[in-house]
Design an enzyme around this catalytic site. Sequence first.
Site, mmCIF file in Angstrom:
data_model
loop_
_atom_site.group_PDB
_atom_site.id
_atom_site.type_symbol
_atom_site.label_atom_id
_atom_site.label_comp_id
_atom_site.label_asym_id
_atom_site.label_seq_id
_atom_site.Cartn_x
_atom_site.Cartn_y
_atom_site.Cartn_z
ATOM 1 N N GLU A 135 -5.549 9.528 -0.185
ATOM 2 C CA GLU A 135 -5.941 8.116 -0.086
ATOM 3 C C GLU A 135 -7.054 7.719 -1.061
ATOM 4 O O GLU A 135 -7.027 6.625 -1.613
ATOM 5 C CB GLU A 135 -6.386 7.776 1.337
ATOM 6 N N SER A 145 -4.193 0.819 -4.735
ATOM 7 C CA SER A 145 -3.566 -0.382 -4.179
ATOM 8 C C SER A 145 -4.600 -1.448 -3.820
ATOM 9 O O SER A 145 -4.257 -2.493 -3.292
ATOM 10 C CB SER A 145 -2.728 -0.023 -2.941
ATOM 11 N N HIS A 159 0.840 -1.207 0.000
ATOM 12 C CA HIS A 159 0.000 0.000 0.000
ATOM 13 C C HIS A 159 0.874 1.255 0.000
ATOM 14 O O HIS A 159 0.662 2.179 -0.791
ATOM 15 C CB HIS A 159 -0.924 0.017 1.224
ATOM 16 N N HIS A 164 1.417 4.928 -2.859
ATOM 17 C CA HIS A 164 1.738 6.350 -2.634
ATOM 18 C C HIS A 164 2.915 6.877 -3.459
ATOM 19 O O HIS A 164 2.924 8.054 -3.811
ATOM 20 C CB HIS A 164 2.084 6.577 -1.154
HETATM 21 FE FE LIG Z 1 -1.941 5.340 2.727
#
Ligand SMILES: [Fe+2]
Length: 288
Positions: A173, A192, A127, A132
């Site tokens: 996010e 993700s 993740h 990111h």
């Molecule tokens: Fe995150």
Amino acid sequence: MATDLSLPPTDATADWVIPQNWASYSPREHHVWDQLYARQSAMLKGRASAPFLKGMDSLRLSRGGIPDFEDLSERLHKLTGWQVVAVPGLVPDAVFFEHLANRRFVAGRFIRKPEQLDYLEEPDVFHDVFGHVPLLSDPVFADYMQAYGLGGLRALNFHSLEKLARLYWYTVEFGLIRESGGLRLYGAGIVSSFGESVFALDDPSPNRLQFDLERVMRTRYQIDDYQQGYFVIDSFEELLHQTAEADFAPLYCRLEDLPDIAPDAIIDTDRVINRGTQAHARSRNPSC
Ligand SMILES: [Fe+2]
């Protein structure tokens, strides 16, 4: 996972950074990364935003295995001056913001177990890095993340972290962006996730609303299911402009007097892109 946030663990530096110990990953752990990577990179073609896909390429995330943060940071630093550092899990807010403000992204070093490919409560290295890091190679988004860290350090004095956390949630996010071909994904929590990377774009359940800073900061969110609403930006430039140039002090004062907004609500001032059916949320909780 660090549960005591009063002091960094013994193997960490004062800013909670630990060694990634890349050499200690097992072949099984690298294989989990490879499985997740193959599945998500195929899924994201035509779904993820162009800068995200470009970042995957320029950072050479397709090389196979869990990336070595040192090597990854070297490539990333050349592009935007950012680095990736390992932390034991949750870190105190001030530490998190300080890292972002200094263009360091904190990532967990552990990877989920093979039986957890589809769902994980705590963010793991897949993740954190796959989700990111590609966008940190985009100069404008990189500046936005630093601006968020600087804003976080200021927010500590206003006791407004909950509202600022909503901005992170609905952009970093779970953000969507409008591109010439239609809506695309850029939030790490979506890109993700195998399930949410379809749900967020294609499912009729969630609301999709035009991003508005104040509206977003009033909106509660849920952490254990797909989102009931997503916010759409027109560009990272717009996001940076709204965030870096906003005077948050009067904004926090104003927000104190305004009620929170439920995750599935649509209010009069919203610019609605899709009005969701909320069928998914009802199916999970028939009493709603
Ligand atoms: Fe995150």
